[in-house]
Design an enzyme around this catalytic site. Sequence first.
Site, PDB file in Angstrom:
ATOM      1  N   ASP A 250       0.815  -1.213   0.000  1.00  0.00           N
ATOM      2  CA  ASP A 250       0.000   0.000   0.000  1.00  0.00           C
ATOM      3  C   ASP A 250       0.851   1.267   0.000  1.00  0.00           C
ATOM      4  OD1 ASP A 250      -2.074  -1.777   0.252  1.00  0.00           O
ATOM      5  OD2 ASP A 250      -2.929  -0.885   2.061  1.00  0.00           O
ATOM      6  N   HIS A 395       3.684  -2.212   3.053  1.00  0.00           N
ATOM      7  CA  HIS A 395       3.632  -0.865   2.500  1.00  0.00           C
ATOM      8  C   HIS A 395       4.886  -0.575   1.694  1.00  0.00           C
ATOM      9  CE1 HIS A 395       0.695  -0.810   5.757  1.00  0.00           C
ATOM     10  NE2 HIS A 395       0.102   0.196   5.130  1.00  0.00           N
TER      11      HIS A 395
END
Length: 436
Positions: A250, A395
């Site tokens: 992400d 992430h």
Amino acid sequence: MKRKIANSLIFLLCLFIFAQSACEKGEMVIPPDEAESPSVEKEPSPINEIDPSILLDEILAMAQKGMIKESSYDVWQTTIAQVEKEWGKPEQVDRAGYGIYASFPEKQITIGYSDDGEIFDIRSYAINLHEITLEMMEKKLGKPSEIRELENERIYVYRLENQLELKMVITNQTEGVDHLSVFNGERAKASVIEEERDYHLDIKGTSNQLSAKAWKDMQKWRKDIVSFSRDYDHIYINGPNKKKVALTFDDGPDNFVTPAILDVLKEYNVKGSFFYLGSEVEKHPDIVKRTYSEGHFVLSHSYHHVDLTTLPEDKIRLELEMAGNAVKKVIGREPAIFRTPYGETNGLVADIADEEGYSIVLWSIDTLDWSQKESENIVNNVMENVRNGDIILMHSDSEKTETAKALPKLILELKARNYDLVDLETLLSIQGYKTE
């Protein structure tokens, strides 16, 4: 004179006996002249007797019926039992994608079928396909509906009526078509057995940096979102109960961590799924292009990374639209998979996403690389909890250097446990990008 006649009769009698003896043994008596002349082998018929243009017409006509020209089976009604009754057992059987694939090398055909035996995919490896080039294909069939880039091949997908797809595959080793597939998407998806549809995982992952209240709130959110997702066919927490997991990232892209992650995935030949922010896509288009060109999925994480459950309907739609347009401007394709910021999702967000053509994909393992950032904790959160079908959250923004550091060890340990690391389209059997 009598002696000459007698000798002639004896000679004829011997010749008759020799010929009869040879016939009884199944041998052919070859005239001397023919035996002495050199044998001339008949020139074999050319492998490719059909003009490629005509062949493409036949391929398309058969594909529209759910068939290939080399067999009488289709992807609508036939079963693998019918095939085996006529052809016998396949030489090789593998489980892949939506079900099971049986190879019949002598027929130059591979057949995909469900656990119930229903055929949904028929592939032809006929040699005459090699004569069909991309130029011929596009001239006759037009531009494909979709081109799927894999490590060693390109799949040119032509979408037909009734959920049928004609896939023409060209590998890195061939100039022409290596093989083709006639695929029934509707029947393939129906082949996913009920047991797998009911396979729901809870969300795992811990951090020693969370306060007692924060941990309690997270536990409640996890329980609520898993329960909430069960009411929606287009919301996913995990994949099916198969030895496959997906690595997802992400909040990117950036100019440092995202490229480092891409380097690792390339080194270990693993495909990832990247949920990029539209605002960051506009800042780093070259990283987005690289992500896509290396076979990873470029997906949507909204434009501004705001809690969508706090926004009115028009603002939610705008976040999706702006993010989708940002990605499409760079790679020419709009994502069909969306991850809500913070995972916050309610009925309004779910309904709008569905109307806009998005599947919502969350996660079943949170590495908490945003909280307890050490690479060791990232790896432990996965390896201590990994299960079939896990979707792993990490992430790729500029602060997540430990994530890039943890990734090689994580990949090696997952492979050591025989997990297949796949993208979300493969794991969930959903479309990664919207069709025009």
